[in-house]
Design a protein around this motif. Sequence first.
Motif, short mmCIF file in Angstrom:
data_model
loop_
_atom_site.label_atom_id
_atom_site.label_comp_id
_atom_site.label_asym_id
_atom_site.label_seq_id
_atom_site.Cartn_x
_atom_site.Cartn_y
_atom_site.Cartn_z
N SER A 97 44.57 36.77 -104.17
CA SER A 97 45.37 37.92 -104.58
C SER A 97 46.66 37.45 -105.23
O SER A 97 47.16 36.36 -104.94
CB SER A 97 45.69 38.81 -103.39
N SER A 98 47.19 38.31 -106.10
CA SER A 98 48.45 38.01 -106.76
C SER A 98 49.15 39.32 -107.09
O SER A 98 48.53 40.20 -107.69
CB SER A 98 48.21 37.22 -108.05
N PRO A 99 50.38 39.51 -106.66
CA PRO A 99 51.15 38.59 -105.82
C PRO A 99 50.77 38.76 -104.35
O PRO A 99 50.21 39.78 -103.95
CB PRO A 99 52.59 39.05 -106.05
N ASN A 103 55.08 43.99 -102.69
CA ASN A 103 55.90 45.11 -102.23
C ASN A 103 55.07 46.39 -102.28
O ASN A 103 54.20 46.56 -103.15
CB ASN A 103 57.13 45.27 -103.12
N TYR A 104 55.36 47.30 -101.35
CA TYR A 104 54.68 48.58 -101.30
C TYR A 104 54.79 49.28 -102.66
O TYR A 104 55.85 49.34 -103.27
CB TYR A 104 55.29 49.46 -100.20
N GLY A 105 53.65 49.78 -103.15
CA GLY A 105 53.62 50.52 -104.41
C GLY A 105 53.47 49.67 -105.65
O GLY A 105 53.28 50.20 -106.74
N THR A 106 53.53 48.35 -105.52
CA THR A 106 53.34 47.49 -106.69
C THR A 106 51.86 47.16 -106.84
O THR A 106 51.09 47.22 -105.88
CB THR A 106 54.14 46.18 -106.59
N SER A 107 51.47 46.80 -108.03
CA SER A 107 50.07 46.48 -108.31
C SER A 107 49.74 45.07 -107.80
O SER A 107 50.50 44.13 -107.99
CB SER A 107 49.80 46.55 -109.81
N VAL A 108 48.62 44.99 -107.12
CA VAL A 108 48.09 43.71 -106.63
C VAL A 108 46.75 43.50 -107.30
O VAL A 108 45.93 44.42 -107.36
CB VAL A 108 47.92 43.71 -105.09
N THR A 153 45.02 47.17 -107.81
CA THR A 153 45.32 48.41 -107.11
C THR A 153 46.80 48.44 -106.74
O THR A 153 47.40 47.40 -106.49
CB THR A 153 44.45 48.59 -105.84
N SER A 154 47.35 49.63 -106.69
CA SER A 154 48.72 49.82 -106.21
C SER A 154 48.74 50.82 -105.06
O SER A 154 49.78 51.39 -104.74
CB SER A 154 49.63 50.27 -107.35
N ALA A 158 51.78 49.99 -96.57
CA ALA A 158 52.60 48.90 -96.06
C ALA A 158 51.90 48.26 -94.87
O ALA A 158 51.23 48.93 -94.09
CB ALA A 158 53.98 49.42 -95.65
N GLY A 159 51.99 46.94 -94.75
CA GLY A 159 51.38 46.22 -93.63
C GLY A 159 50.42 45.16 -94.11
O GLY A 159 50.28 44.91 -95.32
N ASN A 160 49.75 44.53 -93.16
CA ASN A 160 48.78 43.48 -93.47
C ASN A 160 47.41 44.09 -93.75
O ASN A 160 47.01 45.07 -93.10
CB ASN A 160 48.67 42.49 -92.31
N HIS A 161 46.70 43.49 -94.69
CA HIS A 161 45.36 43.96 -95.06
C HIS A 161 44.41 42.76 -95.10
O HIS A 161 44.74 41.74 -95.71
CB HIS A 161 45.40 44.63 -96.45
N GLY A 162 43.29 42.89 -94.44
CA GLY A 162 42.25 41.85 -94.48
C GLY A 162 41.30 42.14 -95.63
O GLY A 162 40.36 42.93 -95.50
N ILE A 163 41.52 41.51 -96.76
CA ILE A 163 40.72 41.78 -97.96
C ILE A 163 39.57 40.78 -98.04
O ILE A 163 39.76 39.57 -97.91
CB ILE A 163 41.59 41.68 -99.24
#
Length: 181
Positions: A97-99, A103-108, A153-154, A158-163
């Motif tokens: 993943s990047s970044p 931050n919450y609401g930013t595109s990953v 996705t954006s 907020a929090g940790n996600h196991g992708i």
Amino acid sequence: NPAAVGATITFTANVSAFGAGGVTPTGSVTFYDGGVALGSNSINAGGVATFSTSALANGTHAITASYSGVPIADVLGSTSAILNQDVQASSNAVVTSSPNPSNYGTSVTFTAVVTTTGTNAPTGVVNFFDGSKQIGSASLALVGSAGVGTLSTSTLTAGNHGITVRYVGSPDDAAADSPAI
């Protein structure tokens, strides 16, 4: 069927003589991959011949069984219908993943990379998961000898996600799940 590359596959032919006055077929059956003989084996007392191999390469193989018959008993030979045997290379999937962190609401952007032990590059689709919830999918594009798919996705909370990603496989390649990031 399907089987993994290197796995032992056993083919079974059931031979019977119709209208031959109770004659039990004898002799052997030859098993073919297309027009290439794989091997032969004798018919047992129950009219069954088997052949096992672990030498099939990845891909689809047109397997047939051919029985030559018993001319002195008026039992004619025959060839089976084609059995399409799929042999799949093992697959490996990873996701980055990047970044990260974001931050919450930013595109990953999540990038899945799929490799296989086969001779063909992986094709098909990868599904992206946040825990057990599917958050999207992507078709694989060829990059070198790997298949690469991306998802941006954006909408992550907020929090940790196991992708993770799940490669759904193809006729030539087995399915695979990535470790979580």
